[in-house]
Design a protein around this motif. Structure first.
Motif, PDB file in Angstrom:
ATOM      1  N   GLN A  82      14.481  79.755 -29.830  1.00 52.24           N
ATOM      2  CA  GLN A  82      15.843  80.273 -29.830  1.00 52.24           C
ATOM      3  C   GLN A  82      16.183  80.929 -31.161  1.00 52.24           C
ATOM      4  N   LYS A  83      15.721  80.319 -32.247  1.00 44.43           N
ATOM      5  CA  LYS A  83      15.994  80.892 -33.565  1.00 44.43           C
ATOM      6  C   LYS A  83      15.306  82.237 -33.708  1.00 44.43           C
ATOM      7  N   LEU A  88      15.608  88.334 -33.704  1.00 37.72           N
ATOM      8  CA  LEU A  88      15.258  89.625 -33.104  1.00 37.72           C
ATOM      9  C   LEU A  88      16.485  90.296 -32.493  1.00 37.72           C
ATOM     10  N   LYS A  89      17.315  89.493 -31.837  1.00 42.12           N
ATOM     11  CA  LYS A  89      18.532  90.019 -31.211  1.00 42.12           C
ATOM     12  C   LYS A  89      19.479  90.582 -32.267  1.00 42.12           C
ATOM     13  N   LYS A  90      19.628  89.853 -33.371  1.00 45.64           N
ATOM     14  CA  LYS A  90      20.505  90.299 -34.459  1.00 45.64           C
ATOM     15  C   LYS A  90      20.006  91.616 -35.041  1.00 45.64           C
ATOM     16  N   GLU A  95      20.568  97.499 -35.589  1.00 47.08           N
ATOM     17  CA  GLU A  95      19.998  98.844 -35.478  1.00 47.08           C
ATOM     18  C   GLU A  95      20.848  99.715 -34.559  1.00 47.08           C
ATOM     19  N   TRP A  96      21.291  99.124 -33.429  1.00 46.72           N
ATOM     20  CA  TRP A  96      22.141  99.878 -32.505  1.00 46.72           C
ATOM     21  C   TRP A  96      23.441 100.278 -33.192  1.00 46.72           C
TER      22      TRP A  96
END
Length: 224
Positions: A82-83, A88-90, A95-96
């Protein structure tokens, strides 16, 4: 080689690039060019794929599963799946966001949401309350007004889609800005919007909860 095998009392079975396959006493033997004998194997690896003596992919799949388990175990050891996913999600969202702030496309939407931040948290989305409360039709209409992409004459004209007329009922080109701000036929329906923003600021009307709630009422009256 064929005749030599016969003289030795063996049974020639086949030849593959100087590799000789023989059968003696119902036992298959493989002789390499250097004379080395190889016994039959239950599994072999060919071009990265593990094949067994049944020529199926079960061994290959099991090997990949075991490798994946080891990788997951390593990730857990480093701090947990999860970490890692969170990191990666952050990074992806950052970037978006950077691309969005520096984009020169879709300026209509960009100008009304320039301060917006990328999020997947519904409670932080300005349209979140409307998603929970109103119909899909209302949400669709709001999305069209916020993006400028939808059932508007200017949009059809931009993409070369034939229509009887690209103009509003008043005769002017039908754009979101025209509908919300300029059309003289909608002065009565527009009063609620002016209470929210006397200056008819698009960011206030289309990117705030109070503005969007009034937009819902305006759209209902305009569509009817």
């Amino acid at each position: 080689m064929y005749h030599a095998i016969k003289e030795w009392g063996g049974t020639p079975f086949g030849f593959i690039d100087d590799v000789t396959i023989t059968v003696e006493d119902e036992k298959v033997q493989l002789t390499l060019p250097n004379g080395e004998l190889r016994e039959p194997q239950k599994e072999v690896k060919l071009l990265g794929i593990t094949l067994n003596n049944l020529l199926d992919f079960k061994s290959h799949i099991l090997n990949k599963i075991n490798k994946a388990r080891k990788a997951v175990g390593a990730i857990w050891h480093l701090g947990g799946v999860q970490k890692t996913i969170g990191i990666l999600k952050k990074q992806a969202m950052e970037e978006w966001q950077e691309m969005y702030w520096n984009s020169s496309k879709d300026l209509w939407y960009h100008n009304i949401t320039v301060e917006s931040k990328c999020t997947d948290n519904l409670s932080k989305m300005v349209t979140g309350v409307i998603m929970k409360k109103d119909s899909r039709r209302i949400l669709s209409n709001i999305t069209q007004f916020r993006t400028g992409h939808g059932n508007f004459g200017a949009w059809f004209k931009k993409f070369g889609i034939e229509k009887d007329s690209y103009n509003c009922k008043c005769g002017e080109l039908e754009t979101v800005h025209h509908i919300l701000v300029e059309c003289p036929l909608l002065e009565e329906e527009r009063k609620g919007l002016k209470r929210i923003s006397p200056e008819m600021d698009m960011s206030t009307l289309l990117n705030s909860l109070t503005g969007l709630q009034e937009i819902v009422s305006f759209i209902s009256a305009w569509r009817d």
